[in-house]
Design a protein around this motif. Structure first.
Motif, mmCIF file in Angstrom:
data_model
loop_
_atom_site.group_PDB
_atom_site.id
_atom_site.type_symbol
_atom_site.label_atom_id
_atom_site.label_comp_id
_atom_site.label_asym_id
_atom_site.label_seq_id
_atom_site.Cartn_x
_atom_site.Cartn_y
_atom_site.Cartn_z
ATOM 1 N N ALA A 1 0.631 -1.059 0.160
ATOM 2 C CA ALA A 1 -0.358 -0.035 0.002
ATOM 3 C C ALA A 1 0.769 0.869 0.067
ATOM 4 C CB ALA A 1 -0.715 -0.024 1.386
ATOM 5 N N VAL A 2 2.012 1.246 0.508
ATOM 6 C CA VAL A 2 2.702 2.723 0.540
ATOM 7 C C VAL A 2 3.374 2.733 -1.035
ATOM 8 C CG1 VAL A 2 4.984 3.302 1.511
ATOM 9 C CG2 VAL A 2 3.104 2.490 3.093
ATOM 10 N N SER A 3 4.317 1.674 -1.382
ATOM 11 C CA SER A 3 4.560 1.439 -2.424
ATOM 12 C C SER A 3 3.765 2.082 -3.755
ATOM 13 C CB SER A 3 4.942 0.022 -2.437
ATOM 14 O OG SER A 3 5.197 0.118 -4.208
ATOM 15 N N LEU A 4 2.184 2.159 -3.757
ATOM 16 C CA LEU A 4 1.080 2.455 -4.684
ATOM 17 C C LEU A 4 0.892 4.078 -3.957
ATOM 18 C CD1 LEU A 4 -1.277 2.572 -6.455
ATOM 19 C CD2 LEU A 4 -2.584 1.450 -4.880
ATOM 20 N N ALA A 5 0.842 4.414 -2.704
ATOM 21 C CA ALA A 5 0.662 5.458 -2.343
ATOM 22 C C ALA A 5 2.197 6.300 -2.756
ATOM 23 C CB ALA A 5 0.726 5.624 -0.881
ATOM 24 N N ALA A 6 2.923 5.534 -2.677
ATOM 25 C CA ALA A 6 5.166 6.717 -3.348
ATOM 26 C C ALA A 6 3.862 6.534 -5.231
ATOM 27 C CB ALA A 6 5.770 5.804 -3.065
ATOM 28 N N TRP A 7 3.976 5.979 -5.612
ATOM 29 C CA TRP A 7 3.516 5.481 -7.143
ATOM 30 C C TRP A 7 2.387 6.767 -7.110
ATOM 31 C CZ3 TRP A 7 6.247 5.213 -11.291
ATOM 32 C CH2 TRP A 7 8.149 4.724 -11.040
ATOM 33 N N CYS A 8 1.418 7.178 -6.987
ATOM 34 C CA CYS A 8 0.322 8.185 -7.217
ATOM 35 C C CYS A 8 1.252 9.529 -6.760
ATOM 36 C CB CYS A 8 -1.170 7.545 -5.932
ATOM 37 S SG CYS A 8 -1.849 6.563 -6.586
ATOM 38 N N TRP A 9 1.779 9.604 -5.961
ATOM 39 C CA TRP A 9 2.449 10.662 -5.406
ATOM 40 C C TRP A 9 4.260 10.883 -6.808
ATOM 41 C CZ3 TRP A 9 7.432 12.372 -5.017
ATOM 42 C CH2 TRP A 9 8.011 13.783 -5.209
ATOM 43 N N LEU A 10 4.306 10.158 -7.249
ATOM 44 C CA LEU A 10 5.071 10.361 -8.077
ATOM 45 C C LEU A 10 4.026 10.516 -9.411
ATOM 46 C CD1 LEU A 10 7.185 7.733 -7.651
ATOM 47 C CD2 LEU A 10 8.520 9.735 -7.181
ATOM 48 N N LEU A 11 3.234 10.308 -10.143
ATOM 49 C CA LEU A 11 2.653 10.257 -10.789
ATOM 50 C C LEU A 11 1.943 11.961 -10.860
ATOM 51 C CD1 LEU A 11 0.710 9.553 -13.430
ATOM 52 C CD2 LEU A 11 -1.492 8.484 -11.840
ATOM 53 N N LEU A 12 1.510 12.650 -9.490
ATOM 54 C CA LEU A 12 0.602 14.032 -9.353
ATOM 55 C C LEU A 12 1.618 14.890 -8.974
ATOM 56 C CD1 LEU A 12 -2.830 12.369 -8.243
ATOM 57 C CD2 LEU A 12 -1.821 13.053 -10.783
ATOM 58 N N CYS A 13 2.259 14.500 -8.671
ATOM 59 C CA CYS A 13 3.297 15.891 -7.608
ATOM 60 C C CYS A 13 4.600 15.816 -7.861
ATOM 61 C CB CYS A 13 3.534 15.309 -5.831
ATOM 62 S SG CYS A 13 1.653 14.854 -5.179
ATOM 63 N N GLN A 14 4.990 15.110 -8.742
ATOM 64 C CA GLN A 14 6.771 15.170 -8.739
ATOM 65 C C GLN A 14 6.802 15.584 -10.121
ATOM 66 O OE1 GLN A 14 9.064 15.008 -7.359
ATOM 67 N NE2 GLN A 14 10.744 14.669 -7.781
ATOM 68 N N GLY A 15 6.456 16.590 -10.496
ATOM 69 C CA GLY A 15 5.793 17.898 -11.677
ATOM 70 C C GLY A 15 6.199 16.818 -13.066
ATOM 71 N N PHE A 16 5.299 15.976 -12.990
ATOM 72 C CA PHE A 16 4.545 14.852 -14.156
ATOM 73 C C PHE A 16 6.355 14.880 -14.755
ATOM 74 C CE2 PHE A 16 1.117 17.979 -12.874
ATOM 75 C CZ PHE A 16 0.271 16.806 -12.879
ATOM 76 N N PHE A 17 7.173 14.589 -14.305
ATOM 77 C CA PHE A 17 8.173 13.989 -15.412
ATOM 78 C C PHE A 17 7.585 12.986 -16.255
ATOM 79 C CE2 PHE A 17 7.472 10.412 -11.963
ATOM 80 C CZ PHE A 17 7.848 9.213 -12.880
ATOM 81 N N TRP A 18 6.999 12.243 -16.185
ATOM 82 C CA TRP A 18 7.278 11.104 -16.959
ATOM 83 C C TRP A 18 5.965 11.357 -18.653
ATOM 84 C CZ3 TRP A 18 1.588 11.276 -18.231
ATOM 85 C CH2 TRP A 18 1.324 12.158 -16.948
ATOM 86 N N ARG A 19 5.973 13.266 -18.560
ATOM 87 C CA ARG A 19 5.789 13.425 -19.893
ATOM 88 C C ARG A 19 6.928 13.326 -20.779
ATOM 89 N NH1 ARG A 19 0.920 17.298 -19.112
ATOM 90 N NH2 ARG A 19 0.769 17.170 -21.820
ATOM 91 N N THR A 20 6.608 13.550 -22.095
ATOM 92 C CA THR A 20 7.684 13.841 -22.490
ATOM 93 C C THR A 20 7.496 14.652 -23.770
ATOM 94 O OG1 THR A 20 6.864 12.098 -24.462
ATOM 95 C CG2 THR A 20 8.626 11.246 -22.627
ATOM 96 N N LEU B 1 -3.135 -4.990 -4.674
ATOM 97 C CA LEU B 1 -2.407 -3.174 -4.433
ATOM 98 C C LEU B 1 -1.098 -3.453 -5.280
ATOM 99 C CD1 LEU B 1 -2.796 -3.071 -0.372
ATOM 100 C CD2 LEU B 1 -3.687 -1.316 -2.170
ATOM 101 N N GLY B 2 -0.471 -4.308 -5.188
ATOM 102 C CA GLY B 2 1.464 -4.522 -6.051
ATOM 103 C C GLY B 2 0.709 -4.543 -8.059
ATOM 104 N N ALA B 3 -0.887 -4.613 -8.163
ATOM 105 C CA ALA B 3 -1.054 -4.981 -10.297
ATOM 106 C C ALA B 3 -1.716 -3.432 -9.772
ATOM 107 C CB ALA B 3 -1.783 -5.715 -10.032
ATOM 108 N N SER B 4 -1.846 -2.570 -9.378
ATOM 109 C CA SER B 4 -2.015 -1.404 -9.232
ATOM 110 C C SER B 4 -0.711 -0.021 -9.399
ATOM 111 C CB SER B 4 -3.583 -0.983 -7.589
ATOM 112 O OG SER B 4 -4.272 -1.888 -8.054
ATOM 113 N N ALA B 5 -0.295 -0.577 -8.829
ATOM 114 C CA ALA B 5 0.969 -0.003 -8.424
ATOM 115 C C ALA B 5 1.767 0.610 -9.544
ATOM 116 C CB ALA B 5 2.303 -0.206 -7.089
ATOM 117 N N TRP B 6 2.135 -0.942 -10.203
ATOM 118 C CA TRP B 6 2.984 -2.336 -11.335
ATOM 119 C C TRP B 6 2.261 -1.962 -12.651
ATOM 120 C CZ3 TRP B 6 3.999 -7.911 -12.290
ATOM 121 C CH2 TRP B 6 4.917 -7.861 -12.768
ATOM 122 N N ALA B 7 0.893 -1.231 -12.434
ATOM 123 C CA ALA B 7 0.446 -0.254 -13.709
ATOM 124 C C ALA B 7 0.538 0.799 -13.931
ATOM 125 C CB ALA B 7 -0.736 -0.894 -13.824
ATOM 126 N N VAL B 8 0.467 1.430 -13.297
ATOM 127 C CA VAL B 8 0.957 3.053 -12.517
ATOM 128 C C VAL B 8 2.646 3.652 -12.853
ATOM 129 C CG1 VAL B 8 1.192 5.179 -11.014
ATOM 130 C CG2 VAL B 8 -1.108 3.734 -11.049
#
Length: 387
Positions: free
Chosen positions: A5-24, A317-324
């Protein structure tokens, strides 16, 4: 289940709060061509680069630039005829004027290519340029590359405009490792934050850095960063520290021609500076290893363990984090024109990077430290050894 659950929360934070780093989509900003084009000197540090120069140097000499521009290639103790090959390519290709210089051995305290950069900037100062383009010997530029960089710097009033060159992805290992290298870099230094006024995030990509000559003097570049192993990030920090503005984005038309066909080649590229990124601090190393494991390795492990133990919640939870995770990696794979099925393999690639980082620390404590073109640095500020 709670760790997942913590791993999934980390990925939600990275997705939305880390400057949208994943966009190119962070490419050269909107720009207007100036009425009068400023003068530019291009500085190319080169050490044993005869294998890549035929694919890169002619592209620099052929730049379609309306103003005055000149190329300074610094042959830094090469043993493969780099300097003479550069002169021959200039005679054959024509185009921008080329000067080949040879510095002496770097004094104590100078790391990597910075001594060669210093020598090249010294040669360029005699031309009194407004801009310096610092570019590596393995970088090929589209004909309008210099023109676009200068126009972007002038329009946005940037002191540094840097582009992350598109690295080669041809061998299986390059396809697995290289896009992830840029993805992880953007995760550490979100491009959107770098160009934002007032932001403290600073980074550049050493293969293509357009720098105002006046700012180079104000920030004392490269003397003020002569100890830096990761010199591009140090340069951006020095510029921001001197009150300058920095922009970094992904490149179109700036490509690295250097091959990394084997895992060992890529391993050396990453491990030579990974521990320096952590400031050679054991606690930061432990935190990085734990963070990589939590964020990248826990999700697939949770899927396997949850499925095997009929623990549905953990598996979901693991599959959700992996999907994100895989979803944030897809844009980078598209940028590198790679198939989407590589996205779920990111945990394996992250595990390789974890091992490379640990190996970088091991090499540091064995006295090898960082290395560049046969020169090694056991500790920051150490005297380079030839090896």
């Amino acid at each position: 289940m709670w760790i997942t659950a913590v791993s999934l929360a980390a990925w939600c934070w990275l997705l939305l709060c880390q400057g949208f780093f994943w966009r190119t989509d962070v490419r050269l900003p909107p720009r207007r061509e100036p009425r009068e084009w400023p003068s530019v000197c291009v500085v190319v540090p080169a050490r044993d680069e005869a294998a890549v120069l035929p694919a890169s140097l002619p592209s620099l000499l052929a730049q379609d630039y309306p103003g005055r521009a000149e190329v300074f290639l610094v042959d830094d103790g090469s043993t493969d005829g780099t300097g003479e090959l550069a002169r021959e390519l200039s005679r054959r290709s024509g185009g921008l004027p080329l000067t080949v210089g040879t510095p002496g051995e770097p004094p104590a305290g100078w790391t990597g290519k910075l001594w060669a950069v210093r020598y090249g900037i010294g040669l360029a100062r005699a031309r009194d340029p407004e801009f310096l383009l610092l570019t590596d010997a393995d970088i090929a530029h589209a004909p309008d590359s210099l023109r676009a960089l200068v126009a972007a710097a002038g329009t946005g009033d940037y002191d540094v405009v840097s582009q992350m060159a598109r690295l080669r992805v041809e061998s299986p290992w390059e396809r697995l490792v290289v896009p992830a290298f840029v993805y992880f870099f953007a995760q550490l230094y979100p491009f959107r934050r770098i160009g934002r006024k007032g932001s403290r995030t600073a980074a550049a990509a050493g293969g293509c850095v357009l720098l105002r000559a006046g700012m180079a003097e104000a920030a004392r570049i490269p003397d003020s960063i002569r100890h830096a192993v990761i010199d591009d990030v140090a340069l951006a920090r020095a510029v921001k520290g001197a009150g300058g503005r920095v922009w970094l984005g992904l490149a179109d038309g700036v490509d690295s021609v250097r091959p990394y066909p084997r895992l060992g080649d890529l391993w050396r590229m990453v491990s030579r500076s990974a521990y320096a990124q952590l400031r050679h601090h054991p606690l930061l190393l432990l935190g990085t290893v734990a963070g990589l494991a939590l964020v990248y390795l826990v999700p697939p492990a949770a899927v396997v363990v949850g499925a095997a133990g009929e623990d549905t919640a953990t598996a979901v939870l693991g599959a959700s984090a992996w999907a994100v995770m895989a979803g944030t990696y897809l844009p980078m794979l598209r940028y590198y024109r790679q198939p989407p099925w590589l996205a779920p393999l990111l945990p394996f690639t992250a595990f390789l990077y974890l091992l490379m980082t640990v190996d970088s620390a091991v090499q540091h404590y064995r006295g090898r430290g960082a290395a560049w073109k046969g020169r090694t640095y056991a500790r920051p500020g150490a005297v380079p050894d030839e090896g």
